[in-house]
Write a protein that holds these residues in place. Structure first.
Motif, PDB file in Angstrom:
ATOM      1  N   ALA A 223       0.785  -1.160  -0.047  1.00 38.90           N
ATOM      2  CA  ALA A 223       0.015  -0.087  -0.083  1.00 38.90           C
ATOM      3  C   ALA A 223       0.674   1.068   0.004  1.00 38.90           C
ATOM      4  O   ALA A 223       0.641   1.955  -0.650  1.00 38.90           O
ATOM      5  N   GLY A 224       1.825   1.272   0.874  1.00 36.42           N
ATOM      6  CA  GLY A 224       2.749   2.424   0.875  1.00 36.42           C
ATOM      7  C   GLY A 224       3.642   2.619  -0.216  1.00 36.42           C
ATOM      8  O   GLY A 224       3.511   3.832  -0.851  1.00 36.42           O
ATOM      9  N   ILE A 225       3.897   1.606  -1.151  1.00 35.33           N
ATOM     10  CA  ILE A 225       4.596   1.699  -2.277  1.00 35.33           C
ATOM     11  C   ILE A 225       3.890   2.339  -3.428  1.00 35.33           C
ATOM     12  O   ILE A 225       4.108   3.346  -4.092  1.00 35.33           O
ATOM     13  N   ILE A 226       2.676   1.698  -3.428  1.00 35.65           N
ATOM     14  CA  ILE A 226       1.551   2.159  -4.328  1.00 35.65           C
ATOM     15  C   ILE A 226       1.318   3.607  -4.274  1.00 35.65           C
ATOM     16  O   ILE A 226       1.404   4.651  -5.043  1.00 35.65           O
ATOM     17  N   LEU A 227       1.011   4.185  -3.155  1.00 40.34           N
ATOM     18  CA  LEU A 227       0.812   5.429  -2.555  1.00 40.34           C
ATOM     19  C   LEU A 227       1.793   6.376  -3.191  1.00 40.34           C
ATOM     20  O   LEU A 227       1.790   7.427  -3.655  1.00 40.34           O
ATOM     21  N   THR A 228       3.033   6.176  -2.578  1.00 40.34           N
ATOM     22  CA  THR A 228       4.255   7.090  -2.979  1.00 40.34           C
ATOM     23  C   THR A 228       4.420   7.112  -4.196  1.00 40.34           C
ATOM     24  O   THR A 228       4.760   8.261  -4.859  1.00 40.34           O
ATOM     25  N   PHE A 229       4.278   5.869  -5.112  1.00 40.19           N
ATOM     26  CA  PHE A 229       4.601   6.036  -6.467  1.00 40.19           C
ATOM     27  C   PHE A 229       3.579   6.722  -7.305  1.00 40.19           C
ATOM     28  O   PHE A 229       4.079   7.806  -8.132  1.00 40.19           O
ATOM     29  N   ILE A 230       2.108   6.688  -6.710  1.00 38.58           N
ATOM     30  CA  ILE A 230       1.293   7.584  -7.506  1.00 38.58           C
ATOM     31  C   ILE A 230       1.761   9.098  -7.237  1.00 38.58           C
ATOM     32  O   ILE A 230       1.702   9.858  -8.327  1.00 38.58           O
ATOM     33  N   LEU A 231       2.145   9.466  -6.038  1.00 37.20           N
ATOM     34  CA  LEU A 231       2.550  10.831  -5.781  1.00 37.20           C
ATOM     35  C   LEU A 231       3.806  11.244  -6.413  1.00 37.20           C
ATOM     36  O   LEU A 231       3.850  12.304  -6.635  1.00 37.20           O
ATOM     37  N   GLY A 232       4.729  10.451  -6.460  1.00 41.99           N
ATOM     38  CA  GLY A 232       5.947  10.770  -7.334  1.00 41.99           C
ATOM     39  C   GLY A 232       5.900  11.035  -8.887  1.00 41.99           C
ATOM     40  O   GLY A 232       6.399  11.969  -9.488  1.00 41.99           O
ATOM     41  N   MET A 233       4.964  10.028  -9.139  1.00 39.22           N
ATOM     42  CA  MET A 233       4.441  10.421 -10.633  1.00 39.22           C
ATOM     43  C   MET A 233       3.906  11.418 -11.086  1.00 39.22           C
ATOM     44  O   MET A 233       4.077  12.203 -12.121  1.00 39.22           O
ATOM     45  N   ASN A 234       2.891  12.069 -10.166  1.00 40.42           N
ATOM     46  CA  ASN A 234       2.229  13.154 -10.266  1.00 40.42           C
ATOM     47  C   ASN A 234       2.799  14.493  -9.588  1.00 40.42           C
ATOM     48  O   ASN A 234       2.017  15.595  -9.506  1.00 40.42           O
ATOM     49  N   ALA A 235       3.949  14.549  -9.082  1.00 40.86           N
ATOM     50  CA  ALA A 235       4.406  15.542  -8.534  1.00 40.86           C
ATOM     51  C   ALA A 235       4.613  16.870  -9.210  1.00 40.86           C
ATOM     52  O   ALA A 235       4.985  16.670 -10.555  1.00 40.86           O
ATOM     53  N   TYR A 236       4.230  17.942  -8.761  1.00 39.33           N
ATOM     54  CA  TYR A 236       4.237  19.275  -9.587  1.00 39.33           C
ATOM     55  C   TYR A 236       5.048  20.181  -8.963  1.00 39.33           C
ATOM     56  O   TYR A 236       6.084  20.710  -9.590  1.00 39.33           O
ATOM     57  N   ALA A 237       4.676  20.770  -7.747  1.00 33.83           N
ATOM     58  CA  ALA A 237       5.509  21.691  -7.130  1.00 33.83           C
ATOM     59  C   ALA A 237       7.022  21.592  -7.304  1.00 33.83           C
ATOM     60  O   ALA A 237       7.880  22.410  -7.303  1.00 33.83           O
ATOM     61  N   THR A 238       7.422  20.353  -6.644  1.00 35.20           N
ATOM     62  CA  THR A 238       8.891  20.099  -6.444  1.00 35.20           C
ATOM     63  C   THR A 238       9.503  20.145  -7.669  1.00 35.20           C
ATOM     64  O   THR A 238      10.572  20.860  -7.700  1.00 35.20           O
ATOM     65  N   PRO A 239       9.252  19.465  -8.723  1.00 32.82           N
ATOM     66  CA  PRO A 239       9.983  19.579  -9.956  1.00 32.82           C
ATOM     67  C   PRO A 239      10.052  20.880 -10.632  1.00 32.82           C
ATOM     68  O   PRO A 239      11.010  21.488 -11.082  1.00 32.82           O
TER      69      PRO A 239
END
Lengths: 294, 277
Positions: A223-239
């Protein structure tokens, strides 16, 4: 007679309760269905339209935008950078998050609630504010460079801002609390006695972790891997803030295309982002489950 | 001998664990610490070490209309969206926990969906939706970039939090209390007001808090929906940071950190945060 009357009442009540159930859940369902599902359908329809530079968008039924994305080296590069960054961040979050989650789950201090709040607070203050913190640290005259130069480790400040490394460091910090909270709740549900059992049978901490804790915590890990992966793929402000204008990931690309007025392409990239995230997530979930099913 | 060795390895493991956990915690907090530090710098250029410390950047915030307006808009949006979210979300959670009907699981997932859809996708989808809505109404109403359009998006963000947290507290609620009240002659509304609502209040408060914070901090979706010349606080911060970093933006960031931290502490008095996230 009495039975008939009771039946009549209960039927009437059931009809009434169906009505009140609909009245209770109706408004929320309407808002989400009309406000989310219909827009996503329209978005998909837009992605099949044609973009003509001066007319903006022309009604059509073409996969032109999707073809453009997958045949252009620039866009493919953005795509693979995004997947790569998301994967690195997810693995780093798992490695860094597990010890903290375990410590939080097993601690007996009265300050546990404060410690949890310290993990949650950064999650809520927003990505832009946290990026500001990293910008303070990473600048050419920032805290890290001042330290490096001060100790004589480098002669000239190291370029840290606007690099892929900065973006990765930033996204890990953004996603780590999510990983920690997910893992912590699953570790709390594991009986401490099984750990003691492993130790009393002669396991050292590493084997206890690898042979007992890890398999038992696996649902939470997935569950944690899935959640962080989704968030990483969709990162906006940081990049955008740490990567600068040259560094492109998918979410900023979507925003840029929509701003340029190329709605069909923006919609298509948006859809590719959503689908890739979903597909990779499902694959990750399935393969991890299969591997550890006993 | 073997026993002593085993205890040593456990002690070592404990030390390794605590070190790793502390490092991870510091890593999470590092950006907040450094931005707070920067907000007290004397000079404008963010070069370390600072020439001195001062509070002047905090005094300057109130003079910056962009941030003050952004903060006001964010608070207004957060409060209204949370109110609407509670108004529709609490009944929906009641329905999901009390009634068994076909499609219940699907409805539950649908109500949590806005949390799963990435912010950028949500933003683009609402953007094209507003474009289509304007075309459909013949352009008589300005929907794109309107406050109402922005608010409807924020309501979407709030609903899943309310539904999720109220559902969780309903699961632990003893229903026989309601039956007792009704046996004693209370009607449904009285039962809800006097029995159910006080019982699930921690969940409602938590739902309201998380909903508010999710709306207040929302960046990606709002970027697509704000009208020209209007920004929420997170967008104002992002746009300023795209240009430069200095102590004045750090001071604004610290204000946001303090606001959200206070909201969390207040909520924690009603419901232990460690039990709801």
């Amino acid at each position: 007679m009495a039975t008939a009357a009771t039946t009549a009442v209960s039927v009437e009540e059931r009809g009434g309760s169906r009505l009140s159930a609909a009245a209770l859940i109706g408004p929320a369902t309407f808002i989400v269905a009309a406000g989310l599902l219909i827009p996503i359908v329209i978005l998909f329809r837009y992605s099949l339209n044609k973009f003509v530079p001066r007319l903006m968008m022309v009604d059509a039924l073409t996969i032109e935008s999707y073809v453009k994305f997958f045949t252009d080296a620039f866009y493919l590069g953005v795509f693979f950078t995004t997947v790569k960054v998301a994967m690195i961040c997810t693995i780093a979050c798992l490695i860094m998050g597990f010890p903290l989650a375990y410590a939080l789950a097993r601690t007996r201090t009265r300050y546990k609630n404060i410690l949890i709040m310290l993990v949650v607070l950064p999650l809520f203050v927003g990505n832009a504010v946290r990026a500001a913190g990293w910008m303070t640290l990473f600048g050419s005259k920032g805290m890290i460079n001042a330290g490096l130069v001060g100790f004589g480790l480098v002669d000239v400040p190291v370029q840290m801002m606007f690099t892929e490394g900065a973006v990765i460091v930033g996204i890990i910090a953004v996603n780590l609390p999510f990983m920690v909270l997910t893992l912590q709740s699953v570790i709390e549900s594991i009986d401490r006695a099984v750990e003691e059992a492993a130790f009393s049978l002669g396991a050292d901490p590493w084997h206890m972790f690898w042979r007992v804790l890890w398999p038992l915590a696996l649902p939470g890990i997935v569950a944690g891997i899935i959640l962080t992966f989704i968030l990483g793929m969709n990162a906006y402000a940081t990049p955008v803030l740490l990567g600068g204008p040259e560094f492109k990931m998918m979410a900023p690309l979507v925003f840029g295309q929509m701003q340029l007025g190329n709605w069909p392409f923006g919609a298509a990239v948006s859809f590719i982002l959503m689908t890739t995230t979903l597909v990779l997530t499902v694959i990750a979930g399935l393969s991890l489950h299969k591997r550890y099913r006993r | 001998m073997r026993g002593a060795l085993a205890i040593d390895s456990r002690k070592l493991g404990r030390w390794a664990l605590l070190t790793a956990a502390t490092l991870a915690m510091l890593y999470i907090l590092a950006p907040l610490i450094s931005v707070t530090w920067l907000s007290f710098y004397e000079q404008e250029i963010p070069s370390f070490p600072p020439e001195g410390y001062s509070l002047r950047w905090y005094k300057l915030i109130t003079g910056n209309a962009r941030f003050v307006d952004g903060l006001l808009l964010s608070v207004q949006l957060g409060v209204s969206a949370t109110a609407i979210g509670l108004f529709v979300g609490v009944p929906a959670a009641l329905c999901l926990s009390r009634f068994r009907f076909p499609g219940r699981e699907t409805l539950n997932n649908l109500l949590l969906l806005p949390l799963m859809v990435p912010g950028v996708v949500l933003g683009t989808a609402l953007y094209v939706f507003h474009v289509e809505a304007e075309i459909a109404t013949g352009g008589r109403f300005a929907i794109l970039g309107s406050t109402l359009g922005l608010l409807s998006g924020h309501v979407l963000v709030v609903i899943p939090w309310v539904v999720r947290l109220v559902l969780a507290s309903l699961a632990g609620f003893d229903r026989t209390l309601e039956e007792a009240a009704q046996n004693l002659g209370a009607d449904r509304w009285t039962t809800f007001r006097r029995i159910t609502l006080p019982g699930i209040l921690p969940g409602v408060v938590a739902g309201a808090m998380f909903g508010f914070v999710a709306s207040f901090g929302n960046l990606e979706m709002s970027l697509f929906l704000v009208g020209p010349g209007r920004t929420t606080l997170p967008i104002a911060i992002l746009q300023y940071l795209e240009w430069k970093i200095d102590p004045s933006i750090a001071a604004v960031s610290v204000v946001q950190i303090v606001l959200i931290g206070t909201a969390m502490l207040v909520t924690d008095r009603f419901v232990k945060i460690s039990r709801v996230v």
